[in-house]
Design an enzyme around this catalytic site. Sequence first.
Site, mmCIF file in Angstrom:
data_model
loop_
_atom_site.group_PDB
_atom_site.id
_atom_site.type_symbol
_atom_site.label_atom_id
_atom_site.label_comp_id
_atom_site.label_asym_id
_atom_site.label_seq_id
_atom_site.Cartn_x
_atom_site.Cartn_y
_atom_site.Cartn_z
ATOM 1 N N PRO A 110 0.895 -1.123 0.095
ATOM 2 C CA PRO A 110 0.351 -0.021 0.018
ATOM 3 C C PRO A 110 1.076 1.227 0.059
ATOM 4 O O PRO A 110 1.860 1.237 0.534
ATOM 5 C CB PRO A 110 -0.809 -0.284 1.217
ATOM 6 C CG PRO A 110 -0.276 -1.413 2.065
ATOM 7 C CD PRO A 110 0.610 -1.970 1.164
ATOM 8 N N LEU A 115 5.248 1.723 4.801
ATOM 9 C CA LEU A 115 5.930 0.366 4.499
ATOM 10 C C LEU A 115 7.040 0.428 3.461
ATOM 11 O O LEU A 115 7.513 -0.659 2.856
ATOM 12 C CB LEU A 115 5.006 -0.717 4.224
ATOM 13 C CG LEU A 115 3.762 -0.848 5.266
ATOM 14 C CD1 LEU A 115 2.916 -2.084 4.799
ATOM 15 C CD2 LEU A 115 4.510 -1.276 6.461
ATOM 16 N N SER A 118 7.509 3.511 -1.764
ATOM 17 C CA SER A 118 8.295 4.334 -2.699
ATOM 18 C C SER A 118 9.775 3.864 -2.941
ATOM 19 O O SER A 118 10.486 3.730 -3.844
ATOM 20 C CB SER A 118 8.283 5.827 -2.303
ATOM 21 O OG SER A 118 7.634 6.200 -1.354
ATOM 22 N N ALA A 120 10.660 0.812 -2.173
ATOM 23 C CA ALA A 120 10.458 -0.629 -3.141
ATOM 24 C C ALA A 120 10.468 -0.342 -4.641
ATOM 25 O O ALA A 120 11.105 -0.937 -5.595
ATOM 26 C CB ALA A 120 9.282 -1.421 -2.642
ATOM 27 N N ASP A 161 15.021 3.189 4.210
ATOM 28 C CA ASP A 161 14.150 2.365 3.357
ATOM 29 C C ASP A 161 14.703 1.871 2.121
ATOM 30 O O ASP A 161 14.683 0.585 1.879
ATOM 31 C CB ASP A 161 13.208 3.155 2.988
ATOM 32 C CG ASP A 161 11.873 3.383 4.037
ATOM 33 O OD1 ASP A 161 12.394 3.466 5.191
ATOM 34 O OD2 ASP A 161 10.886 3.995 3.892
HETATM 35 O O1 PMV Z 1 8.689 6.139 4.543
HETATM 36 P P1 PMV Z 1 8.358 5.980 5.957
HETATM 37 O O2 PMV Z 1 7.224 6.344 6.273
HETATM 38 O O3 PMV Z 1 8.498 4.346 6.405
HETATM 39 O O4 PMV Z 1 9.309 6.639 7.002
HETATM 40 C C1 PMV Z 1 10.683 6.691 6.736
HETATM 41 C C2 PMV Z 1 11.531 6.968 8.107
HETATM 42 C C3 PMV Z 1 11.781 8.427 8.504
HETATM 43 O O5 PMV Z 1 12.925 8.060 9.673
HETATM 44 C C4 PMV Z 1 10.493 8.866 9.159
HETATM 45 C C5 PMV Z 1 12.228 9.042 7.514
HETATM 46 C C6 PMV Z 1 13.721 8.697 6.885
HETATM 47 O O6 PMV Z 1 14.179 9.097 6.073
HETATM 48 O O7 PMV Z 1 14.581 7.864 7.665
#
Ligand code: PMV
Length: 330
Positions: A110, A115, A118, A120, A161
Amino acid sequence: MRVLASAPAKIILFGEHSVVYGKPAIAAAINLRTYVWAEFNESGAIKIEAKDIRVPGLTVSFSEDEIYFESDYGKAAEVLSYVRQAIELVREEADKNGKGITVSITSQIPVGAGLGSSAAVAVATIGAVSRLLGLELTNEEIGKLGHRVELLVQGASSGIDPTVSAIGGFIHYEKGKFEHLPFMELPIVVGYTGSSGSTKELVAMVRRTREEMPEIIEPILLSMGKIVERAREILLSDLDEKVRFERLGRLMNINHGLLDALGVSTKKLSELVYAARTAGALGAKITGAGGGGCMYALAPEKQSEVATAITIAGGTPMITEISREGLRIE
Ligand code: PMV
């Protein structure tokens, strides 16, 4: 020639937001994936087709012939800005051969749920397009390019991420460097609020609060970093599983309280967190940027009870597993 690549979603177990300020964080890839096909086309243009992109409340399919476009699809269109940047970065790395590239995307993750959808899509696109163009990039290099994509699209990003999506498994991440933690099954349940938060806006909000009252916010960020170090020790220890989960659960609850103090929780997120704890989870917290999106709970032998409690509280539970694999050329 047609190349198919896929990359996983992730959850941040500990340390979101504080990771933006150079503190460590722990994340794990999970078994929801985004698939990207890349092939040459004779038109010379870059074409992007997206199928089954899940945004809160709807599933959309669309295609764009031109890479520079305006779209009314809101959140779903945001996905395309990551894809566009990813293709442009890879094209910079490769010799241009004048051929167009068609990229087709389908995703189980989603959008805007925290999660890592973007990241991925960026990682899977870089994986597919680089292979199509004959570039030999390692998953680690692709994770770094994914971080550049995030910086270009959203301005600020720690890079956690795209790193975990490219590498897979569990990682401890700090200032662009990662360490793999030993793989283990974690009995978790993810709860989706059904609404999405903007990572960019939430990161900016925390930054403003930190600038306004550094003597209050700095100690919170510092504590979050300490939680991560404790969690890393527990994950590396040979403690009995029960004790290990109990300790991790307590750290999750403290981390959630600190995220709430930063202002990134919402009524719905907290309701799902408390519903999970009441149903027997050892710990529950926001995962990702907050402001909507997802929480997760650690619930050994209680996954189905916790999933039911999340449903009753108005969320969508996902019983998911940690994925060993990061980016994969299919
Ligand atoms: O993209 P999200 O919602 O998983 O958040 C990333 C985690 C943050 O620490 C808030 C931002 C980052 O760049 O690490």
